[in-house]
Design an enzyme around this catalytic site. Structure first.
Site, PDB file in Angstrom:
ATOM      1  CE  LYS A  71      -5.504  -3.905  -6.962  1.00 40.47           C
ATOM      2  NZ  LYS A  71      -6.135  -5.249  -6.872  1.00 40.47           N
ATOM      3  CB  SER A 145      -3.262  -7.509  -7.533  1.00 41.18           C
ATOM      4  OG  SER A 145      -4.662  -7.267  -7.512  1.00 41.18           O
ATOM      5  CB  SER A 169      -6.431  -9.079  -5.446  1.00 40.59           C
ATOM      6  OG  SER A 169      -5.867  -9.787  -6.532  1.00 40.59           O
TER       7      SER A 169
END
Length: 577
Positions: A71, A145, A169
């Site tokens: 990420k 996310s 997330s």
């Protein structure tokens, strides 16, 4: 490689072959919004060749050739970190500790993935690099996310997706894709090299196709790091296993009202299957947990997001997502007394949660409430997102661990996810129960630094004192036999138990027992409460190992009945009966 078949099916292939297959797959699926920075293939081929060199040199690499997506709010040296905001980007010079540990274990980073900007959102649409579409139904959201990392796993581009989880997330995208999302206890996986969202409640997380893959990666990533002052080690009294018949809390019907009809039906069928598997379920009123969840965004705690990037967003960068900027900007007016009041509310909520779950081993929850379309989220970017965090938002606030796994599919065959949630450091218990929920015969092991304890009598499985081992979270590690230096006697005790005594090489016989992994504090508790004439001492096994085990004093053995000929306590009991 055919569409939808993950590269993880080719573990027999060399790391360089797996890298080449991954880039073919990336071209095949044509999902550029998954990546913010995809490394050139020649760089990752060079990394793969280095992994092969290390293997040839005799190194043990538990993740050799495993492919990783990171990420893009987590640093990887040599790549920019953007947090999905172009104006925020900076060149990372040091790799985050958790990612560096994956690389040291032989894993290969393919690139940095898209996310809800500054890790603020559960939808995967809040990014100037594009909304990340669902892996298999592109009209639906991917969840956020950590959207890009989850989709990279779901599409079979990588084996391991590294994400973060403050409000869910690392779990919501897993649920929407039918994969596994593992969120360890806060600090167990260090957050060094992470752009903070809420620094006190951020966790680095793992996505994988299955529980074994997620746990293998998390085990490598875990452990304190000097670069993260919030990182933590496993405590001396941690549990290494769930009981054989866990007691699992589930929400009462009123606490499930927010679910869509198809998700409520899927959760009901999941709970029924869990109960049929032999796990005891008990309904609880979880409204105190759901109330605590609101503190993350509706209270003063959101000021931590402003402390992280609020001043930057106040400069009004062109790439700022308006929803993210509005959420974080609103926290600028938070007062110190309000923040202190919410910290007090959290402390009280943690105490309430501990009391609520005191008689249960874990809590089973739906991971999220629904699976909306991208169009629906664009039309209502706040309320849908808020609803989707109903069951995830409280976990980090209350210092809990969670493992998200697939539950029963919806009636239409869509993925539906559930979470097994435990108090802090109950990670292995959560994994054990998640394995049962997933229909696995054996759960993978996350924590591997316990003490081996050998038992030969009343603590054996099925015997009257075995509950004491379950009480400290002991994990069965297999049957064992002593060397031929030991003799076994039947002691005159209540309950009945044997006494094992070493006489010398060749002066006894191999005695059958069982080996368990226990915590250091658990072993100390046994020692502190050990009744006469029992003792804990080093026991020599027939394979040459020495482990700590139960024995008895020599004088007690002399006064007891010798039962060595039976070769073990259970065999003696069977013969006596």
């Amino acid at each position: 490689m055919t569409a939808g078949v993950p590269c993880t099916t080719a573990h027999r292939d060399s790391p360089t072959a797996r890298v080449a297959a991954a880039y073919r797959r990336i071209a095949e699926v044509d999902r550029p919004e998954v990546w913010i920075t995809l490394r050139p293939e020649h760089e990752t081929v060079a990394d793969a060749a280095e992994v092969e060199r290390r293997l040839a040199a005799g190194e043990t690499l538990p993740l050799a050739g495993q492919l990783v997506a990171v990420k893009d709010n987590i640093d990887v040296a040599g790549l920019p970190t953007t947090a999905a905001c172009p104006e925020f980007a900076y060149p990372a010079t040091v790799t985050a500790a958790a990612v560096a540990r994956l690389q040291a274990a032989g894993a290969i980073v393919l690139g940095k993935t898209n996310l809800d900007q500054f890790a603020t959102g559960l939808v995967g649409t809040r990014s100037p690099y594009g909304a990340v579409r669902h892996a298999h139904r592109p009209e639906l959201i991917s969840g956020g996310s950590s959207s890009g990392s989850a989709v990279a796993v779901a599409l079979g581009l990588v084996d391991i997706g590294v994400g973060t989880d403050t409000a869910g997330s690392g779990r919501v995208p897993a649920a929407l894709h039918g994969i596994v999302g593992l969120k360890a206890t806060l600090g167990i996986i260090p957050a060094h090299g992470l752009v903070p969202a809420c620094a006190d409640y951020d966790a680095v997380t793992v996505f994988a196709k299955d529980l074994d893959g997620a746990v293998a990666a998390a085990a490598v990533m875990a452990g304190p790091d000097a670069g993260d002052p919030r990182s933590r080690a496993w405590p001396a009294d941690m549990r290494f296993a769930a009981p054989r018949t866990p007691r699992l809390a589930v929400p009462r019907a009123a606490d499930l009202a927010v679910l869509t009809d198809d998700y409520r039906d899927a959760f009901t069928r999941t709970v029924a299957a869990v109960a049929d598997s032999g796990i005891e379920t008990v309904e609880l009123d979880i409204s105190p947990l759901l109330d605590a969840a609101r503190l993350l965004y509706d209270g003063a705690i959101v000021a931590e997001r402003y402390a992280a990037v609020g001043e930057f967003l106040a400069t009004r960068p062109a790439g700022a997502d308006p929803t993210v900027a509005a959420i974080i900007g609103a926290a600028a007016s938070t007062t110190g007394p309000a923040f202190a009041a919410d910290l007090d509310a959290l402390t009280r909520a943690r105490a309430d949660a501990a009391l609520l779950l005191r008689d249960c081993d874990a809590l089973l929850l739906p991971t999220t409430t629904e699976h909306p379309s991208i169009a629906a989220v664009q039309a209502d970017p706040v309320d849908i997102n808020r609803r989707m965090g109903t069951y995830t938002n409280f976990c980090n606030l209350l210092d809990m661990a969670a493992v998200a796994v697939p539950g029963a599919a919806t009636a239409a065959g869509a993925p539906f996810g559930v979470m097994v949630v435990t108090p802090a450091f109950g990670d292995q218990v959560a994994i054990d129960i998640a394995a049962r929920v997933s229909g696995l015969e054996q759960a993978p092991l996350l924590v591997r630094d316990g003490v081996q304890l050998a038992v030969f009598g009343a603590h054996l499985r099925g015997q009257p004192l075995h509950w004491q081992l379950e009480g400290i979270g002991a994990r069965f590690a297999g049957e064992i036999r002593t060397s031929d230096a030991y003799r076994l006697t039947a002691l005159d005790t209540v309950p009945a138990k044997p006494g094992l005594v070493r006489h010398g090489a060749g002066l006894g016989a191999p005695i059958l027992g069982e080996l368990f992994t226990v915590s250091r504090a658990g072993l100390g508790g046994f020692l502190a409460e050990l009744p006469a004439p029992m003792a804990l001492t080093s026991i020599e096994l027939d394979d040459g190992r020495s482990v700590i085990g139960f024995a008895c004093t020599y004088d007690a053995a002399l006064a007891a009945t010798d039962i060595t000929e039976f070769g073990g306590w259970k065999a003696y009991l069977n013969a006596a009966n």
